[in-house]
Design an enzyme around this catalytic site. Structure first.
Site, mmCIF file in Angstrom:
data_model
loop_
_atom_site.group_PDB
_atom_site.id
_atom_site.type_symbol
_atom_site.label_atom_id
_atom_site.label_comp_id
_atom_site.label_asym_id
_atom_site.label_seq_id
_atom_site.Cartn_x
_atom_site.Cartn_y
_atom_site.Cartn_z
ATOM 1 N N CYS A 100 3.862 -2.361 -14.178
ATOM 2 C CA CYS A 100 3.537 -3.679 -13.635
ATOM 3 C C CYS A 100 4.458 -4.759 -14.202
ATOM 4 O O CYS A 100 4.543 -4.924 -15.416
ATOM 5 C CB CYS A 100 2.084 -4.028 -13.926
ATOM 6 S SG CYS A 100 1.639 -5.597 -13.191
ATOM 7 N N LYS A 139 2.472 5.809 -14.272
ATOM 8 C CA LYS A 139 3.176 5.161 -13.156
ATOM 9 C C LYS A 139 4.173 4.194 -13.774
ATOM 10 O O LYS A 139 3.806 3.355 -14.599
ATOM 11 C CB LYS A 139 2.192 4.446 -12.252
ATOM 12 C CG LYS A 139 2.868 3.793 -11.057
ATOM 13 C CD LYS A 139 1.856 3.513 -9.956
ATOM 14 C CE LYS A 139 2.473 2.771 -8.792
ATOM 15 N NZ LYS A 139 2.807 1.387 -9.120
ATOM 16 N N ASN A 205 8.009 6.364 -5.007
ATOM 17 C CA ASN A 205 7.326 5.161 -4.514
ATOM 18 C C ASN A 205 8.336 4.025 -4.312
ATOM 19 O O ASN A 205 9.288 3.896 -5.063
ATOM 20 C CB ASN A 205 6.244 4.760 -5.544
ATOM 21 C CG ASN A 205 5.665 3.377 -5.305
ATOM 22 O OD1 ASN A 205 5.748 2.504 -6.173
ATOM 23 N ND2 ASN A 205 5.071 3.168 -4.167
ATOM 24 N N GLY A 206 8.066 3.220 -3.305
ATOM 25 C CA GLY A 206 8.869 2.030 -3.051
ATOM 26 C C GLY A 206 9.388 1.982 -1.631
ATOM 27 O O GLY A 206 10.192 2.832 -1.230
ATOM 28 N N ASP A 207 8.883 1.015 -0.863
ATOM 29 C CA ASP A 207 9.389 0.732 0.489
ATOM 30 C C ASP A 207 9.247 1.888 1.467
ATOM 31 O O ASP A 207 10.009 1.948 2.441
ATOM 32 C CB ASP A 207 10.868 0.317 0.439
ATOM 33 C CG ASP A 207 11.052 -1.050 -0.213
ATOM 34 O OD1 ASP A 207 10.040 -1.609 -0.673
ATOM 35 O OD2 ASP A 207 12.188 -1.534 -0.266
ATOM 36 N N GLY A 229 2.347 1.780 -0.834
ATOM 37 C CA GLY A 229 1.519 0.616 -1.107
ATOM 38 C C GLY A 229 1.499 -0.356 0.045
ATOM 39 O O GLY A 229 0.683 -0.250 0.971
HETATM 40 C C1 LIG Z 1 -0.319 -6.966 -4.634
HETATM 41 C C2 LIG Z 1 0.158 -5.799 -5.450
HETATM 42 C C3 LIG Z 1 -0.605 -5.339 -6.504
HETATM 43 C C4 LIG Z 1 -0.157 -4.246 -7.276
HETATM 44 N N1 LIG Z 1 -0.967 -3.788 -8.281
HETATM 45 C C5 LIG Z 1 -0.592 -2.674 -8.965
HETATM 46 C C6 LIG Z 1 -1.453 -2.101 -9.935
HETATM 47 O O1 LIG Z 1 -2.587 -2.539 -10.159
HETATM 48 N N2 LIG Z 1 -0.992 -1.008 -10.618
HETATM 49 C C7 LIG Z 1 0.247 -0.472 -10.378
HETATM 50 O O2 LIG Z 1 0.625 0.523 -11.014
HETATM 51 N N3 LIG Z 1 1.059 -0.982 -9.438
HETATM 52 C C8 LIG Z 1 0.679 -2.058 -8.732
HETATM 53 N N4 LIG Z 1 1.479 -2.541 -7.747
HETATM 54 C C9 LIG Z 1 2.742 -1.836 -7.407
HETATM 55 C C10 LIG Z 1 2.497 -0.805 -6.308
HETATM 56 O O3 LIG Z 1 1.619 0.206 -6.751
HETATM 57 C C11 LIG Z 1 3.818 -0.162 -5.858
HETATM 58 O O4 LIG Z 1 4.416 0.468 -6.962
HETATM 59 C C12 LIG Z 1 4.791 -1.176 -5.264
HETATM 60 O O5 LIG Z 1 4.135 -2.055 -4.373
HETATM 61 C C13 LIG Z 1 5.950 -0.482 -4.542
HETATM 62 O O6 LIG Z 1 5.470 0.354 -3.514
HETATM 63 P P1 LIG Z 1 5.470 -0.113 -1.960
HETATM 64 O O7 LIG Z 1 6.869 -0.550 -1.633
HETATM 65 O O8 LIG Z 1 5.034 1.092 -1.210
HETATM 66 O O9 LIG Z 1 4.514 -1.276 -1.864
HETATM 67 C C14 LIG Z 1 1.067 -3.618 -6.981
HETATM 68 C C15 LIG Z 1 1.829 -4.086 -5.897
HETATM 69 C C16 LIG Z 1 1.393 -5.149 -5.133
HETATM 70 C C17 LIG Z 1 2.222 -5.609 -3.962
#
Ligand SMILES: Cc1cc2nc3c(=O)[nH]c(=O)nc-3n(C[C@H](O)[C@H](O)[C@H](O)COP(=O)(O)O)c2cc1C
Length: 334
Positions: A100, A139, A205-207, A229
């Site tokens: 995070c 993570k 993970n990512g995008d 996500g």
């Molecule tokens: C609003 C928001 C809250 C998130 N909260 C967490 C969290 O609580 N724990 C965590 O490990 N990652 C958190 N993330 C990161 C996501 O788990 C993920 O790694 C990130 O969004 C990239 O993936 P994506 O491109 O599929 O969204 C958060 C992301 C967003 C946008």
């Protein structure tokens, strides 16, 4: 895919998103086919255990197996104690947050800030693994700065200490959510673990926002599964597509949205839910090409108004969603 003793129904995971991937959203995403989900991040601090937010984030989603909770913190002993409490409550997997980038979290040297101290990463994973009998997962991000591969080292250190899965977001801490995602470090981590004889799953993970992109990410990295996500917001049926399930027709999507909104009202209480309902509904309306209605929706301040607005809108869209009733909200939770 398997995490410790738990065989998953598929390798498409929902990413934890604090404030969004709560019980109502995870209920829906599970129903639509996701193979794995973890709670929103929970503080490991004992004084926050009974806070309203922590209590809601600890609630398990009925029917979901295995039950995984993510904890954040900096002190190995405190994290180990928090993990023990969760396991006593029935949690089956403990996930550690090393990713995070939020200032609130990093100021306390937790989340991705821990990537600057790999011996602390080792201590935390080692302490939590020793404290509980369930699998411990991590993570992380790709690194602190683009190209430094610190996340690869952190993932390897965690696995060497007994972590049973590593999820990596292919961006550095400095990038936050901007710039191009780089799956290179995820592939390097998978290779390094394999070469070290460590056979645990790695999730990329990512995008990832489509079936194609999921396949690309898997092919480019050799990862065992994907974690999604933001692309699931406003279109949780992406998981049906990813897993070869039945993708709901538009009218069914409307019905699912109404059930999701009703579940949020029920879970948080009518007034407290209004804000979080807005976040999800903005995403739904935008994805469905109904963004002209966002402004009208945002002007509503009561749960019943929110539901009424959506029912009227969806009826006007000629999809004829089934009448909302408390019974349908309960069905979603079941
Ligand atoms: C609003 C928001 C809250 C998130 N909260 C967490 C969290 O609580 N724990 C965590 O490990 N990652 C958190 N993330 C990161 C996501 O788990 C993920 O790694 C990130 O969004 C990239 O993936 P994506 O491109 O599929 O969204 C958060 C992301 C967003 C946008």
């Amino acid at each position: 895919m398997q995490i410790g003793p738990y065989r998953l129904r598929n390798s498409m995971a929902l990413a934890p998103m604090a404030g969004l991937s709560d019980v109502p959203f995870r209920t829906l995403v599970w129903r639509l086919g996701a193979g794995y989900m973890v709670s929103e991040m929970l503080s490991s601090k004992p004084e926050l255990w009974e806070s309203g937010k922590s209590r809601l984030r600890r609630v398990p989603v009925p029917g979901v197996d295995p039950v995984a909770v993510q904890i954040a913190g900096t002190d190995p002993r405190v994290m180990a104690e928090a993990a023990r409490r969760h396991v006593d409550d029935g949690v089956q997997i403990i996930d550690l947050n090393f990713g995070c980038p939020a200032k609130k979290v990093c100021r306390k040297a937790a989340g991705s800030a821990l990537l600057s101290n790999l011996s602390l990463v080792a201590d935390i994973v080692g302490a939590v693994v020793a404290a509980v009998k369930v699998p411990v997962t991590v993570k992380t991000r790709a690194g602190l700065l683009p190209g430094d591969d610190v996340g690869v080292q952190a993932g390897w250190v965690a696995a060497s200490q007994g972590a049973q899965m590593v999820v990596m977001h292919g961006r550095s801490r400095a990038c936050k959510f901007k710039g191009r995602v780089d799956y290179g470090p995820v592939g390097r981590l998978k290779t390094r673990l394999t070469e070290s004889g460590i056979d645990i799953p790695v999730l990329v993970n990512g995008d990832i926002d489509s079936v194609n992109q999921a396949h690309n990410a898997l092919r480019m990295t050799g990862a065992d599964g994907v974690m999604i996500g933001r692309a699931a917001l406003g279109q949780p049926w992406l998981f049906a597509e990813l897993t070869g399930g039945v993708v709901p027709a538009t009218g069914q999507k409307f019905e699912l949205i109404l059930q999701h909104v009703a579940h949020m009202h029920e879970f948080y209480g009518d007034q407290a839910a209004v804000g979080i309902v807005r976040k999800h509904v903005i995403a739904y309306l935008s994805r469905l090409g109904l963004q002209d209605h966002v402004r009208g929706f945002l002007s509503l301040h009561k749960s019943l108004e929110q539901l009424g607005y959506l029912q009227a809108l969806f009826s006007a869209e000629n999809a004829q969603p089934a009448e909302y009733s408390t019974a349908s909200a309960v069905n979603v939770a079941a």
